[in-house]
Every structure is written in C-alpha cells, then in structure tokens.
Design a protein around this motif. Sequence first.
Motif, PDB file in Angstrom:
ATOM      1  N   ARG A  54      65.001  36.731  38.446  1.00 44.89           N
ATOM      2  CA  ARG A  54      64.117  37.695  37.778  1.00 44.89           C
ATOM      3  C   ARG A  54      62.636  37.519  38.076  1.00 44.89           C
ATOM      4  NH1 ARG A  54      65.262  40.582  33.224  1.00 44.89           N
ATOM      5  NH2 ARG A  54      63.329  39.954  32.246  1.00 44.89           N
ATOM      6  N   LEU A  55      62.197  36.324  38.386  1.00 44.49           N
ATOM      7  CA  LEU A  55      60.771  36.047  38.486  1.00 44.49           C
ATOM      8  C   LEU A  55      60.274  36.183  39.924  1.00 44.49           C
ATOM      9  CD1 LEU A  55      58.228  35.115  36.944  1.00 44.49           C
ATOM     10  CD2 LEU A  55      58.840  32.767  37.602  1.00 44.49           C
ATOM     11  N   ASP A  56      59.251  37.018  40.110  1.00 43.21           N
ATOM     12  CA  ASP A  56      58.594  37.175  41.406  1.00 43.21           C
ATOM     13  C   ASP A  56      57.211  36.547  41.357  1.00 43.21           C
ATOM     14  OD1 ASP A  56      60.541  38.612  42.774  1.00 43.21           O
ATOM     15  OD2 ASP A  56      59.783  40.540  42.076  1.00 43.21           O
ATOM     16  N   ARG A  57      56.818  35.925  42.451  1.00 38.91           N
ATOM     17  CA  ARG A  57      55.443  35.467  42.663  1.00 38.91           C
ATOM     18  C   ARG A  57      54.926  36.282  43.835  1.00 38.91           C
ATOM     19  NH1 ARG A  57      53.896  32.140  46.645  1.00 38.91           N
ATOM     20  NH2 ARG A  57      51.720  31.519  46.573  1.00 38.91           N
ATOM     21  N   ALA A  58      54.216  37.350  43.523  1.00 35.38           N
ATOM     22  CA  ALA A  58      53.732  38.264  44.555  1.00 35.38           C
ATOM     23  C   ALA A  58      52.327  37.876  44.996  1.00 35.38           C
ATOM     24  CB  ALA A  58      53.714  39.694  44.022  1.00 35.38           C
ATOM     25  N   LEU A  59      52.097  37.908  46.298  1.00 40.38           N
ATOM     26  CA  LEU A  59      50.754  37.798  46.844  1.00 40.38           C
ATOM     27  C   LEU A  59      50.292  39.226  47.126  1.00 40.38           C
ATOM     28  CD1 LEU A  59      51.191  34.786  49.280  1.00 40.38           C
ATOM     29  CD2 LEU A  59      50.193  34.805  46.978  1.00 40.38           C
ATOM     30  N   VAL A  60      49.192  39.601  46.523  1.00 40.83           N
ATOM     31  CA  VAL A  60      48.747  40.990  46.559  1.00 40.83           C
ATOM     32  C   VAL A  60      47.324  41.069  47.096  1.00 40.83           C
ATOM     33  CG1 VAL A  60      48.353  43.067  45.186  1.00 40.83           C
ATOM     34  CG2 VAL A  60      50.188  41.478  44.538  1.00 40.83           C
ATOM     35  N   ASP A  61      47.145  41.833  48.171  1.00 38.50           N
ATOM     36  CA  ASP A  61      45.807  42.151  48.664  1.00 38.50           C
ATOM     37  C   ASP A  61      45.305  43.366  47.915  1.00 38.50           C
ATOM     38  OD1 ASP A  61      45.274  40.212  50.543  1.00 38.50           O
ATOM     39  OD2 ASP A  61      45.683  41.484  52.284  1.00 38.50           O
ATOM     40  N   ILE A  62      44.095  43.274  47.394  1.00 41.85           N
ATOM     41  CA  ILE A  62      43.463  44.429  46.778  1.00 41.85           C
ATOM     42  C   ILE A  62      42.123  44.630  47.482  1.00 41.85           C
ATOM     43  CG2 ILE A  62      42.550  45.482  44.687  1.00 41.85           C
ATOM     44  CD1 ILE A  62      44.574  43.889  43.072  1.00 41.85           C
ATOM     45  N   ASP A  63      42.021  45.745  48.200  1.00 44.18           N
ATOM     46  CA  ASP A  63      40.799  46.098  48.922  1.00 44.18           C
ATOM     47  C   ASP A  63      40.095  47.238  48.211  1.00 44.18           C
ATOM     48  OD1 ASP A  63      41.024  44.257  51.060  1.00 44.18           O
ATOM     49  OD2 ASP A  63      42.426  45.580  52.095  1.00 44.18           O
ATOM     50  N   VAL A  64      38.791  47.114  48.104  1.00 45.19           N
ATOM     51  CA  VAL A  64      37.960  48.144  47.496  1.00 45.19           C
ATOM     52  C   VAL A  64      37.119  48.775  48.602  1.00 45.19           C
ATOM     53  CG1 VAL A  64      36.003  48.540  45.954  1.00 45.19           C
ATOM     54  CG2 VAL A  64      37.875  47.046  45.239  1.00 45.19           C
ATOM     55  N   TYR A  65      37.133  50.094  48.656  1.00 48.25           N
ATOM     56  CA  TYR A  65      36.322  50.852  49.609  1.00 48.25           C
ATOM     57  C   TYR A  65      35.306  51.663  48.820  1.00 48.25           C
ATOM     58  CZ  TYR A  65      40.131  49.754  52.797  1.00 48.25           C
ATOM     59  OH  TYR A  65      41.065  49.098  53.552  1.00 48.25           O
ATOM     60  N   HIS A  66      34.030  51.565  49.232  1.00 51.89           N
ATOM     61  CA  HIS A  66      32.976  52.286  48.511  1.00 51.89           C
ATOM     62  C   HIS A  66      31.862  52.651  49.485  1.00 51.89           C
ATOM     63  CE1 HIS A  66      31.291  53.853  44.897  1.00 51.89           C
ATOM     64  NE2 HIS A  66      31.901  53.000  44.083  1.00 51.89           N
ATOM     65  N   ARG A  67      30.928  53.458  49.016  1.00 52.85           N
ATOM     66  CA  ARG A  67      29.852  53.948  49.882  1.00 52.85           C
ATOM     67  C   ARG A  67      28.884  52.859  50.334  1.00 52.85           C
ATOM     68  NH1 ARG A  67      31.380  57.479  46.400  1.00 52.85           N
ATOM     69  NH2 ARG A  67      31.889  59.582  47.044  1.00 52.85           N
ATOM     70  N   THR A  68      28.575  51.931  49.436  1.00 52.88           N
ATOM     71  CA  THR A  68      27.611  50.883  49.775  1.00 52.88           C
ATOM     72  C   THR A  68      28.232  49.502  49.532  1.00 52.88           C
ATOM     73  OG1 THR A  68      26.635  50.675  47.574  1.00 52.88           O
ATOM     74  CG2 THR A  68      25.702  52.380  49.036  1.00 52.88           C
ATOM     75  N   ARG A  69      27.627  48.521  50.138  1.00 54.50           N
ATOM     76  CA  ARG A  69      28.080  47.141  49.948  1.00 54.50           C
ATOM     77  C   ARG A  69      27.987  46.734  48.477  1.00 54.50           C
ATOM     78  NH1 ARG A  69      27.401  42.344  53.824  1.00 54.50           N
ATOM     79  NH2 ARG A  69      27.585  40.521  52.476  1.00 54.50           N
ATOM     80  N   GLY A  70      26.872  47.060  47.842  1.00 52.62           N
ATOM     81  CA  GLY A  70      26.682  46.707  46.438  1.00 52.62           C
ATOM     82  C   GLY A  70      27.722  47.346  45.524  1.00 52.62           C
ATOM     83  N   GLU A  71      28.010  48.618  45.760  1.00 49.52           N
ATOM     84  CA  GLU A  71      29.018  49.296  44.941  1.00 49.52           C
ATOM     85  C   GLU A  71      30.411  48.696  45.166  1.00 49.52           C
ATOM     86  OE1 GLU A  71      27.490  53.869  44.483  1.00 49.52           O
ATOM     87  OE2 GLU A  71      27.985  53.182  46.505  1.00 49.52           O
ATOM     88  N   ALA A  72      30.720  48.364  46.413  1.00 49.91           N
ATOM     89  CA  ALA A  72      32.025  47.773  46.710  1.00 49.91           C
ATOM     90  C   ALA A  72      32.150  46.387  46.081  1.00 49.91           C
ATOM     91  CB  ALA A  72      32.229  47.694  48.228  1.00 49.91           C
ATOM     92  N   VAL A  73      31.098  45.587  46.159  1.00 49.78           N
ATOM     93  CA  VAL A  73      31.114  44.255  45.556  1.00 49.78           C
ATOM     94  C   VAL A  73      31.272  44.352  44.040  1.00 49.78           C
ATOM     95  CG1 VAL A  73      29.668  42.228  45.092  1.00 49.78           C
ATOM     96  CG2 VAL A  73      29.866  43.116  47.428  1.00 49.78           C
TER      97      VAL A  73
END
Length: 130
Positions: A54-73
């Motif tokens: 029943r138990l999963d240990r998932a490795l998940v990539d989460i990428d954020v895309y935004h207009r500027t570096r500051g907004e993405a960070v």
Amino acid sequence: MADVGSVDVELELIQRGQARFPQAVVRDELDNRLLEELPTIQVQVVGGTDDGIRLDRALVDIDVYHRTRGEAVALAAEVRGWVLRELRGSSTATAVIGRTGTVSAPAIRPYENTALRRVGATYEIYVHPA
C-alpha cells in the motif's frame, strides 16, 4: 500509473495543486501554449519505491514556469511550503499523504525559451490509499 493498491500521485497532486494555486495552471505535461498559460506548475513523478502492498515513496519533480526569475522563485517557494507543511499528514477520499521532504531544493533550471523562467525542485512524498 497506480497499481499494487497504490495512488496515482501525479493526479492527486495536480488536483490538490489546482485547488491550492488557482492563479496557476497545474499539469503534468507542457504544450506549445506555455507562454499563454503562465504561471504553470508542472508535476511529474520521476521515480520512487513502494512496499508492494500500500505504501508508495514517490520522487516528484515540481517545476514552476513564470515570466520573471523573481516570480518563478517566489511561486516555487510557495509550492515548497505547500508540499512540506500543508500536504504532510493530509488526506482526501482517495489518498493519505504521510511524510514529505525535499530531495533537491528549488533552483533555477535551464529552459530553451528565454521569454520565461523555470525553477524546479524534487520532493519525496509518502502516500497510501485512503
């Protein structure tokens, strides 16, 4: 993707992410309209392990895309807080998320299109069916 009594972690995180980040598009795959759909949060399971029951240990990539570096960070920092504080110990009708952790903290990742910025992180998420 779900089998052996496990949870489709991508689907679970996308559904929860859509509710938590209504200002963003939350999805698994990108398309040619990315510039029209900023900000975008991309969720992809990139590996992991399970106990065969029943138990999963998932490795998940989460990428954020935004207009500027500051907004993405800034959005990537919000996503990190969501994963580490809000998801940990939470449940829905389909899944219980136990421990969560950061494998690789949010950092600028290169992207071919210079009209936007990408910040990505990798998380470890323990989950089992509800």
